[in-house]
Design a protein around this motif. Structure first.
Motif, mmCIF file in Angstrom:
data_model
loop_
_atom_site.group_PDB
_atom_site.id
_atom_site.type_symbol
_atom_site.label_atom_id
_atom_site.label_comp_id
_atom_site.label_asym_id
_atom_site.label_seq_id
_atom_site.Cartn_x
_atom_site.Cartn_y
_atom_site.Cartn_z
ATOM 1 N N ASP A 174 0.778 -1.194 0.090
ATOM 2 C CA ASP A 174 -0.024 0.017 -0.033
ATOM 3 C C ASP A 174 0.746 1.213 -0.009
ATOM 4 O OD1 ASP A 174 1.016 0.219 2.619
ATOM 5 O OD2 ASP A 174 -0.711 -0.749 3.588
ATOM 6 N N LEU A 175 0.287 2.492 0.143
ATOM 7 C CA LEU A 175 1.076 3.637 0.101
ATOM 8 C C LEU A 175 0.708 4.361 1.388
ATOM 9 C CD1 LEU A 175 0.176 4.973 -3.709
ATOM 10 C CD2 LEU A 175 2.317 3.791 -2.918
ATOM 11 N N SER A 176 0.492 3.585 2.517
ATOM 12 C CA SER A 176 0.710 4.238 3.735
ATOM 13 C C SER A 176 1.990 4.969 4.017
ATOM 14 C CB SER A 176 0.059 3.002 4.653
ATOM 15 O OG SER A 176 1.531 2.205 4.644
ATOM 16 N N VAL A 177 1.784 5.869 5.108
ATOM 17 C CA VAL A 177 3.016 6.513 5.427
ATOM 18 C C VAL A 177 4.093 5.685 5.989
ATOM 19 C CG1 VAL A 177 3.873 8.331 7.204
ATOM 20 C CG2 VAL A 177 1.514 8.680 6.015
ATOM 21 N N PRO A 178 3.957 4.790 6.813
ATOM 22 C CA PRO A 178 5.028 4.114 7.306
ATOM 23 C C PRO A 178 5.710 3.197 6.050
ATOM 24 C CG PRO A 178 3.017 3.517 8.943
ATOM 25 C CD PRO A 178 2.637 4.300 7.367
ATOM 26 N N ARG A 179 4.835 2.626 5.078
ATOM 27 C CA ARG A 179 5.419 1.981 3.998
ATOM 28 C C ARG A 179 6.304 2.806 3.245
ATOM 29 N NH1 ARG A 179 4.070 -3.677 2.649
ATOM 30 N NH2 ARG A 179 2.087 -3.247 2.932
ATOM 31 N N LEU A 180 5.662 4.029 2.710
ATOM 32 C CA LEU A 180 6.531 5.033 1.765
ATOM 33 C C LEU A 180 7.791 5.414 2.484
ATOM 34 C CD1 LEU A 180 3.496 7.020 0.405
ATOM 35 C CD2 LEU A 180 5.188 5.551 -0.741
ATOM 36 N N LEU A 181 7.775 5.867 3.943
ATOM 37 C CA LEU A 181 8.988 6.238 4.668
ATOM 38 C C LEU A 181 9.938 5.264 4.613
ATOM 39 C CD1 LEU A 181 7.668 8.324 7.351
ATOM 40 C CD2 LEU A 181 8.555 9.267 5.023
ATOM 41 N N ALA A 182 9.654 4.049 4.712
ATOM 42 C CA ALA A 182 10.213 2.726 4.743
ATOM 43 C C ALA A 182 10.987 2.543 3.308
ATOM 44 C CB ALA A 182 9.941 1.656 5.339
ATOM 45 N N ALA A 183 10.171 2.705 2.633
ATOM 46 C CA ALA A 183 10.674 2.702 0.996
ATOM 47 C C ALA A 183 11.799 3.441 0.704
ATOM 48 C CB ALA A 183 9.452 2.488 -0.044
ATOM 49 N N TYR A 184 11.573 4.743 1.095
ATOM 50 C CA TYR A 184 12.441 5.725 0.656
ATOM 51 C C TYR A 184 13.960 5.604 1.354
ATOM 52 C CZ TYR A 184 9.183 8.282 -2.110
ATOM 53 O OH TYR A 184 8.414 8.652 -3.067
ATOM 54 N N ARG A 185 13.754 5.123 2.722
ATOM 55 C CA ARG A 185 14.974 4.822 3.520
ATOM 56 C C ARG A 185 15.776 3.729 3.127
ATOM 57 N NH1 ARG A 185 11.500 6.069 8.104
ATOM 58 N NH2 ARG A 185 12.053 7.968 9.145
ATOM 59 N N SER A 186 14.923 2.792 2.135
ATOM 60 C CA SER A 186 15.602 1.814 1.772
ATOM 61 C C SER A 186 16.060 1.870 0.328
ATOM 62 C CB SER A 186 14.481 0.447 1.841
ATOM 63 O OG SER A 186 14.101 0.243 3.103
ATOM 64 N N GLY A 187 16.109 2.979 -0.276
ATOM 65 C CA GLY A 187 16.192 3.165 -1.780
ATOM 66 C C GLY A 187 15.417 2.708 -2.662
ATOM 67 N N LEU A 233 1.742 12.817 2.991
ATOM 68 C CA LEU A 233 2.895 12.968 3.605
ATOM 69 C C LEU A 233 3.117 14.424 3.941
ATOM 70 C CD1 LEU A 233 5.096 10.324 1.404
ATOM 71 C CD2 LEU A 233 4.761 10.326 3.842
ATOM 72 N N HIS A 234 2.472 15.221 2.969
ATOM 73 C CA HIS A 234 2.831 16.776 3.004
ATOM 74 C C HIS A 234 2.245 17.234 4.264
ATOM 75 C CE1 HIS A 234 3.154 20.891 2.010
ATOM 76 N NE2 HIS A 234 1.712 21.108 1.932
ATOM 77 N N ARG A 235 1.085 16.883 4.520
ATOM 78 C CA ARG A 235 0.417 17.248 5.827
ATOM 79 C C ARG A 235 1.176 16.885 6.992
ATOM 80 N NH1 ARG A 235 -4.104 15.663 2.642
ATOM 81 N NH2 ARG A 235 -4.437 13.847 3.850
ATOM 82 N N LEU A 236 1.711 15.731 6.919
ATOM 83 C CA LEU A 236 2.780 15.447 8.282
ATOM 84 C C LEU A 236 3.924 16.064 8.276
ATOM 85 C CD1 LEU A 236 1.451 11.599 8.105
ATOM 86 C CD2 LEU A 236 0.859 13.411 9.626
ATOM 87 N N GLY A 237 4.472 16.833 7.304
ATOM 88 C CA GLY A 237 5.772 17.416 7.089
ATOM 89 C C GLY A 237 6.905 16.502 6.390
ATOM 90 N N HIS A 238 6.461 15.393 5.732
ATOM 91 C CA HIS A 238 7.546 14.486 5.096
ATOM 92 C C HIS A 238 7.680 14.905 3.723
ATOM 93 C CE1 HIS A 238 7.748 12.218 8.804
ATOM 94 N NE2 HIS A 238 6.357 11.890 8.660
#
Length: 249
Positions: free
Chosen positions: A35-48, A129-134
């Motif tokens: 999915d495109l949930s916040v935890p998944r997206l942030l984990a994806a970017y941190r993982s390249g 993500l924008h509303r959360l400041g990411h």
């Protein structure tokens, strides 16, 4: 037997597979689903890893090799364009028109693409993500206050992951990129991820890094102290003419 992309579980907190498992053809396809949930997206970017798919497809996750990056102190604007910049009365701001920038990026026709990968689900996810400041946008306004161009992406630690940019007027995206790069460089953020290269990005100074080099840099930068929340106040208003630099090239 041909390797297939990894099927993600329904747990948004589950780790992504190692990027070394990404396919060579198509280059960088690593996983499918999730999915495109916040935890998944942030984990994806941190993982390249980043999502990239079209309407009607499942969510596809990518980590190409090589990886296209900008060094923030090395974005190149041609001498001709910088001469034009000195005459413009455009202004650059941050996080004042995020949804409009994403919508403009989605609407931009792109060579070789039928439709857009910025599908409604992606737009909703990055707005969250924008509303959360990411997630952040850099907006270029012309002399009449209309959007002339922009770029948006995700910031984690001291790493900015560029997602897309657009020009409503010639050079608008170049101004947005140059303003972002200068602002980040002044704050010790050395890289902007541009994901996949093309001749236009290369003309602006983009470099192709082996994925291993990118991943080494990524680990340190995403772990560094960042700048959360809105960037509007910190960014202020930057005159586009100020990006032209000295008269001599």
């Amino acid at each position: 037997m041909a390797r297939r992309p990894v099927l993600l579980s329904g747990d948004p907190h589950a780790p992504f597979p190692d990027v070394s498992l990404a396919l060579r053809q198509p280059d960088g396809l690593l996983a499918v689903g999730g999915d495109l949930s916040v935890p998944r997206l942030l984990a994806a970017y941190r993982s390249g890893i980043f999502p990239w798919y079209s309407e009607g497809q499942p969510i596809l996750w990518w980590s190409p090799d090589p990886r296209t990056v900008f060094r923030t102190g090395a974005v190149h604007l041609s001498s001709r364009f910088r001469r034009e910049l000195r005459r413009l009365r455009w202004q650059v701001r941050a996080d004042t028109a995020f949804d409009a920038v994403v919508a403009a990026c989605a609407a931009m026709p792109r060579p070789g693409q039928d439709g857009t990968w910025i599908v409604p689900g992606m737009r909703r996810a990055y707005a969250h993500l924008h509303r959360l400041g990411h997630a952040h946008s850099i907006e270029v306004f012309d002399e009449e206050g209309r959007l002339a161009g922009g770029i948006y992406g995700v910031a984690i630690g001291r790493m900015f992951f560029g997602e897309s940019m657009f020009s409503a007027r010639s050079g608008g995206s170049k101004v947005a990129l140059a303003a972002l790069a200068r602002w980040l460089d002044e704050r010790g953020w050395p890289l902007i991820d541009a994901q996949v290269g093309n001749p236009h990005l290369e003309s602006l100074g983009a470099e192709a890094w082996p994925r291993a080099r990118f991943m080494d840099a990524l680990a340190a930068l995403t772990a560094a102290p960042g700048l959360g929340g809105s960037w509007t106040g910190e960014f202020g208003t930057i005159p586009a003419s100020g990006l032209a630099g000295p008269t001599a090239d």
